[in-house]
Design a protein around this motif. Structure first.
Motif, PDB file in Angstrom:
ATOM      1  N   SER A 116      18.901 -19.987 -31.368  1.00 48.11           N
ATOM      2  CA  SER A 116      19.524 -21.193 -30.819  1.00 48.11           C
ATOM      3  C   SER A 116      19.845 -21.017 -29.339  1.00 48.11           C
ATOM      4  N   LEU A 117      20.294 -19.828 -28.943  1.00 52.58           N
ATOM      5  CA  LEU A 117      20.591 -19.560 -27.538  1.00 52.58           C
ATOM      6  C   LEU A 117      19.319 -19.621 -26.701  1.00 52.58           C
ATOM      7  N   LEU A 118      18.254 -18.981 -27.179  1.00 48.36           N
ATOM      8  CA  LEU A 118      16.998 -18.966 -26.433  1.00 48.36           C
ATOM      9  C   LEU A 118      16.457 -20.381 -26.252  1.00 48.36           C
ATOM     10  N   LYS A 119      16.560 -21.199 -27.288  1.00 54.87           N
ATOM     11  CA  LYS A 119      16.080 -22.579 -27.182  1.00 54.87           C
ATOM     12  C   LYS A 119      16.939 -23.393 -26.225  1.00 54.87           C
ATOM     13  N   GLN A 120      18.231 -23.126 -26.215  1.00 55.28           N
ATOM     14  CA  GLN A 120      19.123 -23.840 -25.305  1.00 55.28           C
ATOM     15  C   GLN A 120      18.845 -23.458 -23.853  1.00 55.28           C
ATOM     16  N   ILE A 121      18.594 -22.187 -23.613  1.00 55.51           N
ATOM     17  CA  ILE A 121      18.232 -21.748 -22.261  1.00 55.51           C
ATOM     18  C   ILE A 121      16.922 -22.406 -21.842  1.00 55.51           C
ATOM     19  N   ALA A 122      15.952 -22.439 -22.752  1.00 56.34           N
ATOM     20  CA  ALA A 122      14.638 -23.008 -22.442  1.00 56.34           C
ATOM     21  C   ALA A 122      14.696 -24.506 -22.193  1.00 56.34           C
ATOM     22  N   SER A 123      15.744 -25.179 -22.670  1.00 57.07           N
ATOM     23  CA  SER A 123      15.853 -26.626 -22.486  1.00 57.07           C
ATOM     24  C   SER A 123      16.275 -26.996 -21.066  1.00 57.07           C
ATOM     25  N   ASN A 124      16.710 -26.010 -20.267  1.00 53.58           N
ATOM     26  CA  ASN A 124      17.099 -26.266 -18.884  1.00 53.58           C
ATOM     27  C   ASN A 124      15.868 -26.373 -17.984  1.00 53.58           C
ATOM     28  N   GLN A 125      16.004 -27.113 -16.889  1.00 51.95           N
ATOM     29  CA  GLN A 125      14.917 -27.235 -15.929  1.00 51.95           C
ATOM     30  C   GLN A 125      14.717 -25.901 -15.205  1.00 51.95           C
ATOM     31  N   PRO A 126      13.462 -25.531 -14.912  1.00 48.50           N
ATOM     32  CA  PRO A 126      13.192 -24.233 -14.279  1.00 48.50           C
ATOM     33  C   PRO A 126      13.924 -24.016 -12.964  1.00 48.50           C
ATOM     34  N   GLU A 147       8.650 -19.422 -21.131  1.00 49.47           N
ATOM     35  CA  GLU A 147       7.305 -18.922 -21.397  1.00 49.47           C
ATOM     36  C   GLU A 147       7.214 -18.174 -22.723  1.00 49.47           C
ATOM     37  N   MET A 148       8.338 -17.949 -23.366  1.00 53.72           N
ATOM     38  CA  MET A 148       8.369 -17.161 -24.595  1.00 53.72           C
ATOM     39  C   MET A 148       7.749 -17.947 -25.749  1.00 53.72           C
ATOM     40  N   ALA A 149       6.751 -17.363 -26.398  1.00 55.00           N
ATOM     41  CA  ALA A 149       6.092 -18.045 -27.510  1.00 55.00           C
ATOM     42  C   ALA A 149       7.072 -18.385 -28.620  1.00 55.00           C
ATOM     43  N   LEU A 150       8.121 -17.598 -28.739  1.00 57.56           N
ATOM     44  CA  LEU A 150       9.114 -17.808 -29.785  1.00 57.56           C
ATOM     45  C   LEU A 150       9.756 -19.189 -29.710  1.00 57.56           C
ATOM     46  N   VAL A 158       3.996 -12.303 -35.566  1.00 60.13           N
ATOM     47  CA  VAL A 158       3.856 -11.340 -34.473  1.00 60.13           C
ATOM     48  C   VAL A 158       3.436 -12.118 -33.236  1.00 60.13           C
ATOM     49  N   GLN A 159       4.161 -11.938 -32.138  1.00 54.65           N
ATOM     50  CA  GLN A 159       3.849 -12.664 -30.910  1.00 54.65           C
ATOM     51  C   GLN A 159       3.966 -11.746 -29.706  1.00 54.65           C
ATOM     52  N   ARG A 160       3.222 -12.095 -28.661  1.00 61.94           N
ATOM     53  CA  ARG A 160       3.279 -11.344 -27.415  1.00 61.94           C
ATOM     54  C   ARG A 160       4.528 -11.734 -26.623  1.00 61.94           C
ATOM     55  N   VAL A 161       5.131 -10.775 -25.936  1.00 58.90           N
ATOM     56  CA  VAL A 161       6.254 -11.036 -25.037  1.00 58.90           C
ATOM     57  C   VAL A 161       5.888 -10.479 -23.670  1.00 58.90           C
ATOM     58  N   GLU A 162       5.903 -11.341 -22.658  1.00 63.92           N
ATOM     59  CA  GLU A 162       5.550 -10.899 -21.314  1.00 63.92           C
ATOM     60  C   GLU A 162       6.654 -10.011 -20.730  1.00 63.92           C
ATOM     61  N   GLU A 163       6.287  -9.198 -19.747  1.00 64.03           N
ATOM     62  CA  GLU A 163       7.228  -8.228 -19.193  1.00 64.03           C
ATOM     63  C   GLU A 163       8.450  -8.898 -18.568  1.00 64.03           C
ATOM     64  N   ALA A 164       8.253 -10.041 -17.873  1.00 60.73           N
ATOM     65  CA  ALA A 164       9.387 -10.734 -17.258  1.00 60.73           C
ATOM     66  C   ALA A 164      10.356 -11.236 -18.327  1.00 60.73           C
ATOM     67  N   THR A 165       9.803 -11.729 -19.430  1.00 63.61           N
ATOM     68  CA  THR A 165      10.645 -12.211 -20.529  1.00 63.61           C
ATOM     69  C   THR A 165      11.372 -11.046 -21.184  1.00 63.61           C
ATOM     70  N   TRP A 166      10.666  -9.938 -21.365  1.00 61.21           N
ATOM     71  CA  TRP A 166      11.285  -8.748 -21.952  1.00 61.21           C
ATOM     72  C   TRP A 166      12.506  -8.317 -21.140  1.00 61.21           C
ATOM     73  N   ALA A 167      12.382  -8.353 -19.819  1.00 61.97           N
ATOM     74  CA  ALA A 167      13.489  -7.946 -18.951  1.00 61.97           C
ATOM     75  C   ALA A 167      14.701  -8.856 -19.144  1.00 61.97           C
ATOM     76  N   VAL A 168      14.460 -10.160 -19.343  1.00 59.14           N
ATOM     77  CA  VAL A 168      15.565 -11.095 -19.563  1.00 59.14           C
ATOM     78  C   VAL A 168      16.219 -10.834 -20.917  1.00 59.14           C
ATOM     79  N   ILE A 169      15.413 -10.556 -21.937  1.00 60.85           N
ATOM     80  CA  ILE A 169      15.966 -10.244 -23.264  1.00 60.85           C
ATOM     81  C   ILE A 169      16.859  -9.008 -23.179  1.00 60.85           C
ATOM     82  N   GLU A 170      16.441  -8.007 -22.420  1.00 59.13           N
ATOM     83  CA  GLU A 170      17.267  -6.809 -22.250  1.00 59.13           C
ATOM     84  C   GLU A 170      18.597  -7.155 -21.581  1.00 59.13           C
ATOM     85  N   LYS A 171      18.560  -8.049 -20.582  1.00 61.01           N
ATOM     86  CA  LYS A 171      19.795  -8.467 -19.913  1.00 61.01           C
ATOM     87  C   LYS A 171      20.721  -9.183 -20.891  1.00 61.01           C
TER      88      LYS A 171
END
Length: 244
Positions: A116-126, A147-150, A158-171
Motif C-alpha cells: 500500500s505504501l509503494l502504491k501510494q508513493i507511485a501515485s505521486n507525480q514524478p 518504475e517498479m513492476a510490483l 518473480v519480477q526484476r527490480v532495477e538498481e535505482a529502485t533497489w536503492a530506494v527500497i533499502e532507504k
C-alpha cells in the motif's frame, strides 16, 4: 520473490512460508513456479544476485526481508511429483520445463514495507516532492518506485527490480516513518484499481502478490497474458518448503 505467510492446506500440505520460516531454514529451493516469464527470469539469475523476499496473498502484502541467490537455476523436480500441489504432467525428468534457484536469507527489513505504501508513493507525480513521511527518498525515489513492476503489474511471482529502485527500497527499509500495518497514512491516496473489463482487455490481473530480484537490465515489459500465465494466476503458487 513472493511467498505466502498464512497457513493454507493444499493437497494435504500446509504451504505457509513466512519470513519467520525463511529465517529459520536460511536457504531454500524456490520451487513451484509455473509461469514461463517468471521461470525465465530465474534462469537469468546468478549466484550473488540480490532478492527481495515478499509476503503475498495476505491482508498486508509487502517486502519483509533481503536475500540472495545461492544456486543458479536447475530443474524443478517437484513438477514431476504427483503428490506436489504444482505437479505438471506435461513435463518430466527427461524433458524438464520448469526450473528453480536456491535462495539464502540475509536479513529482515528494519521496517516492513507494505505494498500500500509503494502504491501510494507511485501515485505521486514524478516532479512532485515526496510525502513528508518518506521525504528522505527524494523526487528520484518517486520515479524509481513508479518504475517498479510490483506496482504496475502485480501478477508475476518473480519480477526484476532495477538498481535505482533497489536503492530506494533499502532507504525505506532503514528509514521507516509510516504505519507498518498497511493502513493508509500521510503518503497520499492510491490510484483506484482498473475496471475488470479493462484488466481483461489488457490481459492483466489485479493481484497484489509479487516480489523482485535486483538485476541489471531493462524492466520486464508488460504483455498480454499467455495460457501459461493464466495457469499460474488461477492458482497462486504455494510453497511446500520444509520448515523447522
Amino acid at each position: 520473490m513472493k511467498a505466502e505467510p498464512d497457513s493454507r492446506t493444499v493437497q494435504g500440505k500446509d504451504v505457509k512460508f513466512s519470513v519467520d520460516d525463511f529465517e529459520t531454514v536460511r536457504t531454500t529451493a524456490w520451487e513451484g513456479v509455473r509461469n514461463a516469464e517468471a521461470r525465465n527470469l530465474m534462469k537469468e539469475m546468478a549466484v550473488g544476485d540480490q532478492v527481495l523476499f515478499y509476503h503475498s496473498n495476505c491482508k498486508n502484502p509487502g517486502v519483509a526481508a533481503f536475500a540472495e541467490v545461492s544456486k543458479e537455476a536447475y530443474p524443478d523436480y517437484t513438477a514431476w511429483d504427483p503428490a506436489h500441489p504444482y505437479y505438471d504432467p506435461k513435463t518430466d525428468e527427461a524433458n524438464p520445463k520448469w526450473y528453480m534457484v536456491d535462495v539464502t536469507f540475509k536479513a529482515r527489513t528494519e521496517h516492513f514495507i507494505p505494498l500500500s505504501l509503494l502504491k501510494q508513493i507511485a501515485s505521486n507525480q514524478p516532479d512532485s516532492e515526496p510525502p513528508s513521511d518518506v521525504a528522505y527518498i527524494g523526487k528520484d525515489g518517486i520515479s524509481a518506485i513508479k518504475e517498479m513492476a510490483l506496482v504496475s503489474r502485480g501478477r508475476l511471482s518473480v519480477q526484476r527490480v532495477e538498481e535505482a529502485t533497489w536503492a530506494v527500497i533499502e532507504k525505506l527499509a532503514k528509514g521507516g516513518g509510516w504505519d507498518e500495518s498497511g493502513k493508509a497514512g500521510k503518503v497520499g491516496k492510491p490510484k483506484p484499481p482498473k475496471p475488470a473489463a479493462e484488466q481483461a482487455k489488457n490481459g492483466e490481473e489485479d493481484v497484489e502478490t509479487s516480489s523482485g530480484v535486483n538485476s541489471k537490465g531493462s524492466t520486464v515489459k508488460k504483455r498480454k497474458a499467455t495460457a501459461e500465465d493464466n495457469e499460474e494466476s488461477k492458482s497462486l503458487r504455494r510453497s511446500t518448503r520444509a520448515r523447522k
